[in-house]
Motif scaffolding. Structure first.
Motif, PDB file in Angstrom:
ATOM      1  N   ILE A 154      41.900  25.715  -4.609  1.00  0.00           N
ATOM      2  CA  ILE A 154      42.268  25.391  -5.997  1.00  0.00           C
ATOM      3  C   ILE A 154      42.411  23.874  -6.086  1.00  0.00           C
ATOM      4  O   ILE A 154      43.141  23.267  -5.301  1.00  0.00           O
ATOM      5  N   THR A 155      41.695  23.255  -7.030  1.00  0.00           N
ATOM      6  CA  THR A 155      41.591  21.788  -7.032  1.00  0.00           C
ATOM      7  C   THR A 155      41.980  21.177  -8.381  1.00  0.00           C
ATOM      8  O   THR A 155      41.940  21.854  -9.404  1.00  0.00           O
ATOM      9  N   TRP A 157      41.867  17.674 -11.296  1.00  0.00           N
ATOM     10  CA  TRP A 157      40.793  17.039 -12.065  1.00  0.00           C
ATOM     11  C   TRP A 157      40.527  15.592 -11.707  1.00  0.00           C
ATOM     12  O   TRP A 157      39.573  14.999 -12.178  1.00  0.00           O
ATOM     13  N   ASN A 158      41.352  14.994 -10.859  1.00  0.00           N
ATOM     14  CA  ASN A 158      41.207  13.535 -10.758  1.00  0.00           C
ATOM     15  C   ASN A 158      40.036  13.065  -9.895  1.00  0.00           C
ATOM     16  O   ASN A 158      39.451  12.034 -10.200  1.00  0.00           O
ATOM     17  N   LEU A 163      37.814  16.016  -3.684  1.00  0.00           N
ATOM     18  CA  LEU A 163      38.936  16.849  -3.264  1.00  0.00           C
ATOM     19  C   LEU A 163      38.498  18.278  -2.947  1.00  0.00           C
ATOM     20  O   LEU A 163      39.212  19.019  -2.275  1.00  0.00           O
ATOM     21  N   GLU A 184      40.482  23.354 -14.815  1.00  0.00           N
ATOM     22  CA  GLU A 184      39.911  23.737 -16.117  1.00  0.00           C
ATOM     23  C   GLU A 184      39.419  22.507 -16.889  1.00  0.00           C
ATOM     24  O   GLU A 184      38.672  22.629 -17.848  1.00  0.00           O
ATOM     25  N   GLY A 214      44.805  27.795 -14.829  1.00  0.00           N
ATOM     26  CA  GLY A 214      45.672  28.032 -13.683  1.00  0.00           C
ATOM     27  C   GLY A 214      46.322  29.399 -13.716  1.00  0.00           C
ATOM     28  O   GLY A 214      46.262  30.154 -12.732  1.00  0.00           O
ATOM     29  N   PHE A 232      45.242  24.043  -1.551  1.00  0.00           N
ATOM     30  CA  PHE A 232      45.511  23.604  -2.927  1.00  0.00           C
ATOM     31  C   PHE A 232      45.724  22.100  -2.970  1.00  0.00           C
ATOM     32  O   PHE A 232      46.419  21.537  -2.114  1.00  0.00           O
ATOM     33  N   GLY A 234      47.048  19.457  -6.022  1.00  0.00           N
ATOM     34  CA  GLY A 234      47.493  19.394  -7.413  1.00  0.00           C
ATOM     35  C   GLY A 234      48.947  18.967  -7.460  1.00  0.00           C
ATOM     36  O   GLY A 234      49.457  18.334  -6.528  1.00  0.00           O
ATOM     37  N   GLY A 258      51.878  15.802  -5.172  1.00  0.00           N
ATOM     38  CA  GLY A 258      52.031  14.535  -5.894  1.00  0.00           C
ATOM     39  C   GLY A 258      52.660  13.428  -5.068  1.00  0.00           C
ATOM     40  O   GLY A 258      52.982  13.600  -3.892  1.00  0.00           O
ATOM     41  N   ARG A 455      45.027  13.080   6.548  1.00  0.00           N
ATOM     42  CA  ARG A 455      45.834  12.808   5.346  1.00  0.00           C
ATOM     43  C   ARG A 455      46.841  13.923   5.218  1.00  0.00           C
ATOM     44  O   ARG A 455      46.475  15.094   5.170  1.00  0.00           O
ATOM     45  N   SER A 461      55.472  15.930  -1.024  1.00  0.00           N
ATOM     46  CA  SER A 461      54.054  15.608  -1.225  1.00  0.00           C
ATOM     47  C   SER A 461      53.121  16.571  -0.509  1.00  0.00           C
ATOM     48  O   SER A 461      51.897  16.413  -0.620  1.00  0.00           O
TER      49      SER A 461
HETATM   50  P1  NAD Z   1      47.934  20.973 -11.551  1.00  0.00           P
HETATM   51  O1  NAD Z   1      48.925  21.400 -10.532  1.00  0.00           O
HETATM   52  O2  NAD Z   1      48.286  21.083 -12.980  1.00  0.00           O
HETATM   53  O3  NAD Z   1      46.583  21.810 -11.393  1.00  0.00           O
HETATM   54  C1  NAD Z   1      45.862  21.833 -10.178  1.00  0.00           C
HETATM   55  C2  NAD Z   1      45.060  23.114 -10.098  1.00  0.00           C
HETATM   56  O4  NAD Z   1      45.959  24.210 -10.014  1.00  0.00           O
HETATM   57  C3  NAD Z   1      44.180  23.387 -11.314  1.00  0.00           C
HETATM   58  O5  NAD Z   1      42.961  23.943 -10.874  1.00  0.00           O
HETATM   59  C4  NAD Z   1      44.987  24.407 -12.102  1.00  0.00           C
HETATM   60  O6  NAD Z   1      44.199  25.221 -12.923  1.00  0.00           O
HETATM   61  C5  NAD Z   1      45.615  25.200 -10.981  1.00  0.00           C
HETATM   62  N1  NAD Z   1      46.842  25.927 -11.344  1.00  0.00           N
HETATM   63  C6  NAD Z   1      47.760  25.622 -12.295  1.00  0.00           C
HETATM   64  N2  NAD Z   1      48.752  26.555 -12.316  1.00  0.00           N
HETATM   65  C7  NAD Z   1      48.455  27.445 -11.333  1.00  0.00           C
HETATM   66  C8  NAD Z   1      49.099  28.621 -10.842  1.00  0.00           C
HETATM   67  N3  NAD Z   1      50.246  29.065 -11.348  1.00  0.00           N
HETATM   68  N4  NAD Z   1      48.531  29.284  -9.809  1.00  0.00           N
HETATM   69  C9  NAD Z   1      47.388  28.830  -9.254  1.00  0.00           C
HETATM   70  N5  NAD Z   1      46.708  27.742  -9.690  1.00  0.00           N
HETATM   71  C10 NAD Z   1      47.251  27.054 -10.716  1.00  0.00           C
HETATM   72  O7  NAD Z   1      47.507  19.486 -11.152  1.00  0.00           O
HETATM   73  P2  NAD Z   1      46.515  18.503 -11.948  1.00  0.00           P
HETATM   74  O8  NAD Z   1      47.217  17.998 -13.159  1.00  0.00           O
HETATM   75  O9  NAD Z   1      45.187  19.163 -12.088  1.00  0.00           O
HETATM   76  O10 NAD Z   1      46.328  17.318 -10.884  1.00  0.00           O
HETATM   77  C11 NAD Z   1      47.152  16.218 -10.806  1.00  0.00           C
HETATM   78  C12 NAD Z   1      48.141  16.390  -9.654  1.00  0.00           C
HETATM   79  O11 NAD Z   1      47.428  16.531  -8.424  1.00  0.00           O
HETATM   80  C13 NAD Z   1      49.044  15.195  -9.454  1.00  0.00           C
HETATM   81  O12 NAD Z   1      50.352  15.632  -9.207  1.00  0.00           O
HETATM   82  C14 NAD Z   1      48.474  14.517  -8.220  1.00  0.00           C
HETATM   83  O13 NAD Z   1      49.390  13.718  -7.516  1.00  0.00           O
HETATM   84  C15 NAD Z   1      48.004  15.692  -7.431  1.00  0.00           C
HETATM   85  N6  NAD Z   1      46.983  15.289  -6.442  1.00  0.00           N
HETATM   86  C16 NAD Z   1      47.322  15.300  -5.116  1.00  0.00           C
HETATM   87  C17 NAD Z   1      46.394  14.869  -4.156  1.00  0.00           C
HETATM   88  C18 NAD Z   1      46.741  14.844  -2.685  1.00  0.00           C
HETATM   89  O14 NAD Z   1      45.829  14.721  -1.860  1.00  0.00           O
HETATM   90  N7  NAD Z   1      48.001  14.933  -2.304  1.00  0.00           N
HETATM   91  C19 NAD Z   1      45.133  14.447  -4.576  1.00  0.00           C
HETATM   92  C20 NAD Z   1      44.843  14.446  -5.940  1.00  0.00           C
HETATM   93  C21 NAD Z   1      45.775  14.886  -6.864  1.00  0.00           C
END
Ligand code: NAD
Length: 498
Positions: A154-155, A157-158, A163, A184, A214, A232, A234, A258, A455, A461
């Motif tokens: 599960i990935t 958008w950034n 990723l 999405e 999600g 995952f 996110g 995050g 990483r 985090s």
């Molecule tokens: P998000 O958590 O809102 O969504 C990430 C993914 O999870 C999406 O595909 C979303 O549809 C899915 N999702 C949402 N709710 C879910 C649920 N209940 N069950 C399963 N899947 C679900 O994150 P975002 O806004 O897309 O991304 C930004 C975040 O990602 C920031 O916090 C950023 O720091 C983090 N991030 C971390 C890294 C890392 O390597 N540590 C890299 C890039 C981004």
């Protein structure tokens, strides 16, 4: 009568075939530069996830994949890397249209993407167990490092493809199959990549893509009984939910979450480079990177000078269409993200912080989700804008008086993803690297990364490691095998040998 042209429509990619959503729904994806819809993607539901996991399960047991030699598996990864290289320009453009990141940056990311597949292609046939000296000469004990099974990925958008690659390449190298649920907000580039799995020669079902939201597509994937592991990337909030769901089933989860990373400038640093490092740390990608150096800590002796250099450059950053070569800052990826950034800037003001640069929407002539590079002074590390992830172009610049205080401020965070240190003192560089609670520490650089270098996120985090050789442990399970090689007949277990 004006006829509105229908948007391009994308279905799921399941078992090597384009597949209509079970419940027939589609959702619209918006180009953040124009604010306009530009395609529709299938609205995945539990029924689609079921189909995709079943396809991945069948592929996992298909001799064409299961019995493929590890060297041959590596070869498929290499071919996939080559194909990605050939399609890099189109994939980079797709990502820019989807998330508003600079085309220049996405080109660089996509140009480097094949290396993830080459690196794990090379590793694929170096994954093995070991022979362990047995309890006795007759007992042969060895381990098998086996693929885990179906992986649910599960990935966010950034950096959608980057990723995904960090999960896909090692998971395939280890012999797993996958169902990937992209964000999405950015489904298009993974859907453009999907036919390349087939072209590279992966058997159908080894990689499947289910698009959707999600709660309706991500959650059923994380909870699916036939998913053996979840990986995952996110937000911390979603990561916590996924960890709970996985804990219920005793399924492993790798969570990359995050950050609120400190970027620390010492008085002995090359201040010009440090100021550029601060700018790159927080304003690259409009601050929408997990490793964004959002807490800038500057020694009080050079505070004014560094602040002046940072705000002078921040104020001249060219904001506009990310497809243009001259643009330095594109839009935020989503309307919601813009609203979130604006609300944090208001919060920072109300907490007593002072905006010395930015803090408004810019005039661009475009209807997208743009925000100016913003710098706060007068903040305390305990304020919410210093503790919570904003994921936008907002930096707080705070002074410190000693190395001890810099360490204390840097580590005073629930997060522990990354940290930057700017110094010319080698001993200090080592001391700081050892004391900072962060999975990655950069000294006199920021945002460097490579598939070869692990990483990990500390504290809130994340859990687990990506990149490097270590990640193979995350995608394999270890089995211990004992073989009795003795020719002696087995004795009665209830009669003690004299
Ligand atoms: P998000 O958590 O809102 O969504 C990430 C993914 O999870 C999406 O595909 C979303 O549809 C899915 N999702 C949402 N709710 C879910 C649920 N209940 N069950 C399963 N899947 C679900 O994150 P975002 O806004 O897309 O991304 C930004 C975040 O990602 C920031 O916090 C950023 O720091 C983090 N991030 C971390 C890294 C890392 O390597 N540590 C890299 C890039 C981004």
């Amino acid at each position: 009568m004006t006829v509105t042209p229908r948007l391009p429509r994308h279905t799921h990619y399941i078992g090597g075939a384009w597949t209509e959503p079970a419940e027939g729904g589609y959702f619209v994806s918006v180009n953040p530069t124009t604010g306009l819809p530009w395609y529709e993607a299938a609205e995945g539901t539990a029924a689609d996830v079921d189909r995709a996991v079943a396809a991945a399960r069948t592929a996992f047991e298909n001799p064409a994949w299961r019995d493929l030699s590890q060297t041959r598996r590596g070869r498929l990864l290499r071919v996939l890397g080559d194909l990605i290289g050939e399609h890099a320009e189109e994939l980079a453009r797709t990502e820019t249209l989807d998330n508003g990141k600079l085309l220049r940056e996405m080109r660089a990311q996509l140009a480097g993407l094949p290396e993830y597949f080459y690196y794990y292609a090379g590793l694929a046939d170096k994954i093995h167990g070991e022979v362990i000296p047995g309890a006795s000469r007759e007992l042969l004990n060895y381990t098998l490092r086996e693929p885990v099974g179906v992986i649910g990925a599960i990935t966010p958008w950034n950096s959608p493809l980057l990723l995904t690659a960090t999960k896909l390449a090692p998971a395939l190298a280890a012999g797993n199959t996958l169902v990937i649920k992209p964000s999405e907000h950015t489904s298009a580039s993974l859907l453009a990549l999907a036919p390349l799995f087939d072209e590279a020669g992966f058997p159908p079902g080894v990689v499947n893509v289910v698009t959707g939201h999600g709660a309706t597509a991500g959650a059923p994937l994380a909870a699916h009984p036939d998913v053996a592991k979840v990986t995952f990337t996110g937000s911390t909030e979603t990561g916590r939910r996924i960890a709970q769901v996985c804990a219920d089933r005793f399924v492993r989860a790798t969570l990359e979450l995050g950050g609120k990373s400190p970027n620390i400038v010492f008085p002995d640093a090359d201040l010009g480079s440090a100021a550029m490092g601060v700018i790159a740390g927080i304003f690259a990608a409009a601050g929408q990177t997990c490793v964004a150096g959002s807490r800038v800590l500057v020694h009080r002796d050079v505070y004014d000078e560094v602040l002046e250099r940072v705000t002078a450059r921040a104020a001249t950053i060219r904001i506009g269409d990310p497809l243009e070569d001259t643009t330095e800052l594109g839009p935020l990826a989503l309307a919601d993200q813009l609203a979130k950034v604006e609300s944090y800037v208001e919060l920072g003001r109300s907490e007593g912080g002072k905006v010395v640069c930015g803090g408004v929407r810019p005039e661009t002539g475009l209807d997208g989700f743009f925000y100016t590079p913003t710098v706060f002074t007068g903040t305390e590390n305990s304020m919410r804008i210093c503790q919570e992830e904003i994921f936008g172009p907002v930096a707080t610049v705070m002074p410190f008086a000693s190395e001890e205080e810099a360490v204390a401020l840097a580590n005073d965070s629930a997060y522990g993803l990354a940290a930057g240190v700017w110094t010319r003192d080698l001993n200090r560089a080592h001391r700081m690297s050892a004391r900072l609670e962060a999975g990655t520490v950069w000294v006199n650089t920021y945002r460097s990364m490579s598939p070869m270098s692990p990483r990990a996120g500390f504290k809130n985090s994340g859990v687990g490691t990506e990149h490097g050789t270590e990640v193979i442990r995350e995608y394999t399970r270890l089995k211990s095998v004992w073989i009795n090689t003795s020719e002696e007949p087995a004795g009665d277990p209830f009669i003690l040998k004299s």
